[in-house]
Every structure is written in structure tokens, then in C-alpha cells.
Scaffold this active site. Structure first.
Site, mmCIF file in Angstrom:
data_model
loop_
_atom_site.group_PDB
_atom_site.id
_atom_site.type_symbol
_atom_site.label_atom_id
_atom_site.label_comp_id
_atom_site.label_asym_id
_atom_site.label_seq_id
_atom_site.Cartn_x
_atom_site.Cartn_y
_atom_site.Cartn_z
ATOM 1 N N PRO A 234 36.799 41.138 35.649
ATOM 2 C CA PRO A 234 36.077 40.213 34.776
ATOM 3 C C PRO A 234 35.174 39.298 35.602
ATOM 4 C CG PRO A 234 38.423 40.166 34.297
ATOM 5 C CD PRO A 234 38.252 41.008 35.515
ATOM 6 N N GLY A 235 33.983 39.054 35.097
ATOM 7 C CA GLY A 235 33.095 38.115 35.760
ATOM 8 C C GLY A 235 32.229 38.713 36.845
ATOM 9 N N LYS B 205 29.188 42.650 34.513
ATOM 10 C CA LYS B 205 28.985 43.872 33.741
ATOM 11 C C LYS B 205 28.141 43.606 32.493
ATOM 12 C CE LYS B 205 33.461 44.478 33.474
ATOM 13 N NZ LYS B 205 33.888 43.374 34.346
ATOM 14 N N GLU C 54 42.691 45.997 58.409
ATOM 15 C CA GLU C 54 41.751 47.093 58.161
ATOM 16 C C GLU C 54 41.150 47.599 59.472
ATOM 17 O OE1 GLU C 54 41.681 48.571 55.395
ATOM 18 O OE2 GLU C 54 42.845 47.047 54.325
HETATM 19 P P1 ADP Z 1 31.707 40.603 33.039
HETATM 20 O O1 ADP Z 1 30.992 41.159 31.863
HETATM 21 O O2 ADP Z 1 31.772 41.558 34.189
HETATM 22 O O3 ADP Z 1 33.032 39.994 32.747
HETATM 23 P P2 ADP Z 1 29.584 38.723 32.954
HETATM 24 O O4 ADP Z 1 28.424 39.632 32.980
HETATM 25 O O5 ADP Z 1 29.967 38.170 31.638
HETATM 26 O O6 ADP Z 1 30.838 39.411 33.617
HETATM 27 O O7 ADP Z 1 29.327 37.562 33.992
HETATM 28 C C1 ADP Z 1 29.622 36.247 33.709
HETATM 29 C C2 ADP Z 1 28.610 35.352 34.324
HETATM 30 O O8 ADP Z 1 28.681 35.363 35.738
HETATM 31 C C3 ADP Z 1 27.193 35.740 34.014
HETATM 32 O O9 ADP Z 1 26.765 35.201 32.804
HETATM 33 C C4 ADP Z 1 26.414 35.186 35.176
HETATM 34 O O10 ADP Z 1 26.095 33.855 34.974
HETATM 35 C C5 ADP Z 1 27.414 35.254 36.311
HETATM 36 N N1 ADP Z 1 27.157 36.435 37.146
HETATM 37 C C6 ADP Z 1 27.985 37.475 37.318
HETATM 38 N N2 ADP Z 1 27.458 38.382 38.165
HETATM 39 C C7 ADP Z 1 26.237 37.899 38.513
HETATM 40 C C8 ADP Z 1 25.187 38.374 39.363
HETATM 41 N N3 ADP Z 1 25.288 39.546 40.005
HETATM 42 N N4 ADP Z 1 24.087 37.616 39.465
HETATM 43 C C9 ADP Z 1 23.984 36.456 38.823
HETATM 44 N N5 ADP Z 1 24.926 35.954 38.018
HETATM 45 C C10 ADP Z 1 26.053 36.650 37.857
HETATM 46 ZN ZN ZN Z 2 46.529 49.194 54.958
#
Ligand code: ADP
Ligand code: ZN
Length: 606
Positions: free
Chosen positions: A198-199, A202, A419
Site C-alpha cells: 500500500p502507498g 499503484k 546480503e
Molecule cells: P497505492 O495505490 O499503491 O496504495 P497510491 O497511489 O494511493 O498508493 O499512493 C498514495 C500517495 O502516495 C499518492 O497519492 C502520492 O501522493 C504518493 N506517492 C506514491 N508513490 C508516489 C510516486 N512514485 N511519486 C509521487 N508520489 C507518490
Molecule cells: Zn538471507
């Protein structure tokens, strides 16, 4: 009004009409025959009356299947004429007296049924309004449509993630100009599964695909489909696709697909009909449109392993994109993206922040900057300075949901040496495998990983290969012990695998001199863990001999690993320090550090 509700409404109307008709018809057949008093007396005396009702001037009676009514002279006269007979019949139970003699007709049921239905209908409306969706929206898909106007998310808003963006840009081209691809007979995936914690961005990536292509973005979460009422989830899926088909080309994004996409029949305590219905509907819908219709379904999950295999078949989610936690460069880039609309003081060093945040996701980093802004505001500053960011970092690190992923400096170092130990030993002992990548960014439950691939496909592993594999597996633990003077729990899966190999050598492949070339384990399943004792076909003595042999192999290889790493401590340090600095190194970089080329400081805190 939505189709489902229209259905319910017309169902109620039909029921009401049927009830009305039935009661009219039954009333029609239920006609009363008017007769005279003498006929009534005859009927009573003949014992043909089953029900009788008398008021002051009339008598009503059921005779056979008929209902008759007549005027009576008076109650007194009737009593004198047939009183005894009536009493006799009442006694014998042949006559019911005093009840309005009416054949039971449908109308008797019609009233309570109608009122029940009406009550149900009103209750139904009430429930919906309370759940805040309005009467028309119950089964409607909760897919939110994000239109293009307003702020579009572009690839430039997604920092790092270059490989992911690269892969997704193909979808963007297709959505922009489907005809071009169709004309050339190109196969474009219908479903793309985004896998990652999460986060990690995606949703952001999926949204950026829609933004870049300028197409509508429907987003829905797997948990939106799981409702109290059976059938609602499935109809939501149906509705979502109907909606999407109207605005194609477009993207449907299903977050948390594992909530509906869990393997069927795997739920605890029997079947989850509702979820399975929803999943089946999703599969039906995905099969129901052609790959070139301009709808691309993107789904996100952290648990691809628990998904129903049917979801992953060709024509469904047959493409996977892994969205990893960012490395140090990625983290710095993400911090820069989120610093764009923030007032940072000159002393802020985002590179330093990036280095201090191993294992953070994009969402965590955004959170750090956001908390820093709050700190700055509370401290009545106009700019966010380094102290605000450091404090925010601690706050986020200690945050409840992050606690399990916190990587302390010490752990980072432990992982780096662990590692590096695997990697250096791979290079030293393996004849067939080369190191492809070494990383200390947490992945799943592992602290880091070393990826090594065989140079050529080998189907056949000899005794020496197996012994080398054991050395490499033990290398992580040995390196920890050598450098950190402490060992972690991080090596437990390595040890398990090493022990398994040693056990197979002894008990399955007959590779131990002491035990001889005998296969003690006839079953293949024995090493899958579950039935360990069950399929054992040898005595306790043999078992303890096997154990002893396994132990001696492991101990021997451990010593070997230790002496190899001690001899090559410089290489170990060099690789581990590179990992601490860069977090991920590829095969070529690894060789460079392994050979200690261009090393400035060869010293590590020992
Ligand atoms: P997921 O769907 O993987 O749970 P999100 O796409 O909802 O994650 O990401 C949550 C927030 O984190 C986004 O709205 C953004 O603000 C930030 N974020 C995550 N990855 C990035 C990235 N690669 N670049 C910029 N912001 C990001
Ligand atoms: Zn190992």
C-alpha cells in the site's frame, strides 16, 4: 431510476394487481344464493348445513359448496322450528354456529399481504436513504468517474518508477489511438495487475495512465462490492462495466482486488456466496468484451498469491506490473515532487532525508512532508526547515501503521552485510550462477534480497552444487556474525532452506558416505512440510543417523563459509558499504565492488 429498482417497483405493482384480480374473481364465484325460509329449514333438518349465522332478520348458511341467505320470521320462530336440530349438530361438531358463513377467499389474505408488501417497500426506501445513497442508487456501481477536466495526473507526477511508467506507456498509446493498434492486429492487454505494498503509487500510476491518454478513469475498491445483501456486488460489477462501455476508451481501476478476487472456495467456514458471485460476474464481464474495445482494467493488490487463478488467465489480468518501494534515488525524486508546492528553507537537504527513509513508500514520504508543514505552521514559521522534517520523519516512523516496517540504522547495516555475505559467496563458490542484483530495500517479509541466476539452464544439480548452495545460503548469517558480532532472525528462512537441501542430500539422493546410496524418503511430499513424520519409512535409529549427517553437512559448510568470508573480508565490506550507500546494486556494480575497484575507504566499523 436504476434498472434494478425499476424491477423491484414493477414487481410490487404486479403483485398488487394480481391480488386485486384474485379477490374480484373469488368474490364473483362466491355469490350468495337467496332462498326462502322453508328451504333453509329443510337444509338444516337434512343436516346439510355446515355453517350458520343469524342476525335479527336474516340467516346465512353454507350448504355444501353453496352459500345461501334468506329472511327469517324471527329468531324465536327459527329456534322453535329447528332449534333442537341445530343444538344436536353443534354438539356433534357438524355445524359451526355464529360465524359469518363465508368461504375463505383470497381476499382474506389480500389485505395483510398488501400491507406487508407496502411496509416492506417503505422500509426498503428508508434503508437506502439512511445509507445516504438515495433510492435510485442501491445496486448502482460505486465506481467513481473521474473526468478529464480538473487536474489531470500525469506521469511527471509519479516520481521514480521509470520502469513501470515505461511499461504503462504502451497502454497510453493504445488508449489514445486504438484504431492504429487494431489495424495492425496488435494484442493489447485487457487487464493489468499492479502488485505492491500500500502507498507505493499503484493508484497514482493508473490515474496517470488515464491522465496521459486523456480518457475517463473509473475507480472502485474491491470492498465496495462486498455488501450485506446477496447479489448486490454482482449487479454493481455489471453496472460498472455498462457505465464504462458508454465512455470508452477508458480505464477501470479496481483497488484491493483481493477482497473480491480471493480464491473461490477458500473462505473460512464454507462458501462466501456473495463474494463468489461478484467474482464470477467480474470474470464474465471481462470475457464479455473484446480486447480491442478500448477498455483497460487495472487492478491493484498486495497479495497476488491469494488471487483466484481464474483472474490471472490469458484475456483477464494476464499482465503484472510490480510496483516496488522506491530506492534512495526514487525517494529523493518523490520528495521533490511533493516539495513542489511547499515552502522549504535553504537548509533542507532532501538527499539526506531520502537516505534516512529506507523502506518508506511514496505515501509515507508525502506524509513526512505534510507533517513537516504542520510542524512548521505550529512553530509559526513561514518555511519548512530541516528540523521540521526530521521531527516529522520520527512521527511518521513511529506512526501505528508504519511500525512494522521501520528500518533502523542498525537493521539496515545488518541487512547490508547479510546480503553482501550471500552475494560475495555466490561469486566465490558458484560455478554456474552470477549475481544479478542485490538489494536492502524490504520486500514482503524479507529485509533484502540477493538475486542470482544460473548462466545456463541446469536441470541437474550434483552433490557439489548442492554443497555450494548451502554455503551461499549460510553466507548471510555468517556475515552477520563476522561483522556485527550478533546474529539476527533475518536468516531463518535461509537456514530452513539450507537444512532442507542437506536433508535431501542425505535421505533422498543418497549422497552421504555414512548413510550410503539409499533413498530413505520415497515420497516427494515429505519435504513440503506437512506430513513429515507420516511418510517416514525408517527406524528411529536411522532417523537420528540422518539427523547427525545433516548436522555435520551444515556445520561443515558453515565453517567453510566463515573461512571464505574471513579471507575475503575486504570484499564483504566493500559490497556492504556500497549497499548502505545505494541500497540496490546490479550485477556489474557488484563486480566492481567485489573487486574493490576505486575504493577510497576500506574501513568499516567492525
Ligand atoms: P497505492 O495505490 O499503491 O496504495 P497510491 O497511489 O494511493 O498508493 O499512493 C498514495 C500517495 O502516495 C499518492 O497519492 C502520492 O501522493 C504518493 N506517492 C506514491 N508513490 C508516489 C510516486 N512514485 N511519486 C509521487 N508520489 C507518490
Ligand atoms: Zn538471507
Amino acid at each position: 431510476m436504476q434498472t434494478k429498482n425499476r424491477g423491484f417497483f414493477s414487481w410490487v405493482m404486479t403483485a398488487l394487481i394480481i391480488i386485486l384480480l384474485v379477490s374480484v374473481i373469488s368474490d364473483f364465484f362466491d355469490k350468495t344464493i337467496e332462498t326462502d325460509y322453508s328451504s333453509l329449514v329443510k337444509c338444516i333438518n337434512g343436516g346439510m348445513v355446515s355453517q350458520l349465522y343469524i342476525d335479527d332478520t336474516t340467516a346465512t348458511a353454507i350448504v355444501g359448496e353453496e352459500r345461501i341467505r334468506c329472511e327469517i320470521p324471527s329468531k324465536e320462530v327459527l329456534r322453535q322450528d329447528v332449534g333442537d336440530k341445530i343444538l344436536e349438530m353443534i354438539d356433534s361438531g357438524a355445524l359451526q354456529y355464529g360465524i359469518a358463513p363465508k368461504r375463505v377467499s383470497w381476499i382474506d389474505y389480500a389485505m395483510p399481504i398488501t400491507s406487508l408488501l407496502l411496509m416492506g417497500f417503505f422500509l426498503f426506501i428508508l434503508i437506502q436513504q439512511n445509507s445516504g445513497k438515495g433510492a435510485g442508487n442501491f445496486a448502482r456501481s460505486r465506481a467513481k468517474l473521474e473526468t478529464n477536466d480538473g487536474r489531470k495526473v500525469k506521469f511527471s507526477d509519479v516520481a521514480g518508477a521509470d520502469e513501470e511508467k515505461e511499461e504503462l506507456s504502451e497502454l497510453v498509446d493504445f488508449l489514445k489511438n486504438p484504431q492504429k493498434f487494431i489495424a495492425l492486429g496488435a494484442r493489447i492487454p485487457k487487464g493489468v495487475l499492479m502488485v505492491g505494498s500500500p502507498g507505493t503509487g499503484k493508484t497514482l500510476l493508473a490515474r496517470a495512465v488515464a491522465g496521459e491518454a486523456g480518457v475517463p478513469f473509473f475507480s472502485v475498491s474491491g470492498s465496495d462490492f462486498v455488501e450485506l445483501y446477496v447479489g448486490v456486488g454482482a449487479s454493481r460489477v455489471r453496472d460498472m462495466f455498462a457505465q464504462a462501455k458508454k465512455s470508452r476508451p477508458c480505464i477501470i481501476f479496481i483497488d484491493e482486488i483481493d477482497v473480491v478476487g480471493r480464491q473461490r472456495g477458500a473462505g473460512m467456514g464454507g462458501g462466501h456466496d456473495e463474494r463468489e458471485q461478484t467474482l464470477n460476474q467480474l470474470l464474465v464481464e471481462m470475457d464479455g468484451f473484446d480486447k480491442n474495445e478500448g477498455i483497460i482494467i487495472m487492478a491493484a493488490t498486495n497479495r497476488p498469491d491469494i488471487l483466484d487463478p481464474a483472474l490471472l488467465r490469458p484475456g483477464r489480468f494476464d499482465r503484472q506490473i510490480v510496483v516496488d518501494r522506491p530506492d534512495v534515488k526514487g525517494r529523493e525524486a518523490i520528495l521533490k515532487v511533493h516539495a513542489r508546492n511547499k515552502n522549504l528553507a535553504k537548509d533542507v537537504d532532501l538527499e539526506k532525508v531520502a537516505k534516512a527513509t529506507v523502506g518508506y513508500t511514496g505515501a509515507d514520504l508525502e506524509n513526512v512532508l505534510n507533517e513537516a508543514a504542520i510542524f512548521a505552521a505550529r512553530r509559526n514559521k513561514t518555511e519548512i526547515d530541516q528540523r521540521d522534517i526530521d521531527d516529522a520523519n520520527i512521527k511518521v516512523m513511529m506512526g501505528p501503521e508504519k511500525a512494522s516496517q521501520v528500518v533502523t540504522e542498525r537493521e539496515k547495516k545488518l541487512t547490508a552485510f547479510h546480503e553482501a555475505g550471500h552475494a560475495v559467496l555466490t561469486k566465490l563458490v558458484s560455478k554456474t550462477e552470477t549475481v544479478q542484483q542485490v538489494s536492502i530495500i524490504p520486500r514482503g517479509r524479507a529485509g533484502g534480497y540477493t538475486m542470482h541466476l544460473p548462466d545456463e539452464d541446469t536441470w541437474y544439480r550434483g552433490k557439489k552444487d548442492m554443497l555450494r548452495d548451502i554455503i551461499i545460503l549460510l553466507g548471510g548469517r555468517v556475515a552477520e556474525e563476522l561483522v556485527m558480532e550478533d546474529i539476527s532472525t533475518g536468516a531463518s528462512s535461509d537456514l530452513k532452506r539450507a537444512t532442507k537441501i542437506a536433508h535431501e542430500m542425505v535421505a533422498k539422493y543418497g549422497m552421504s558416505d555414512a548413510m550410503g546410496p539409499i533413498c530413505y524418503d520415497s515420497s516427494d511430499e515429505v519435504f513440503l512440510g506437512r506430513d513429515y513424520g507420516h511418510s517416514k519409512q525408517y527406524s528411529e535409529t536411522t532417523a537420528s543417523q540422518i539427523d547427525k549427517e545433516v548436522e555435520s553437512i551444515i556445520n561443515g559448510q558453515y565453517k567453510e563459509a566463515k573461512s571464505l568470508l574471513t579471507e575475503n573480508i575486504g570484499r564483504l565490506n566493500s559490497v556492504a558499504n556500497a549497499l548502505l550507500e545505494k541500497e540496490v546494486i546490479d550485477g556489474a556494480e557488484f563486480l566492481k565492488y567485489f573487486n574493490q575497484e576505486g575504493e577510497k575507504e576500506n574501513e568499516t566499523s567492525k
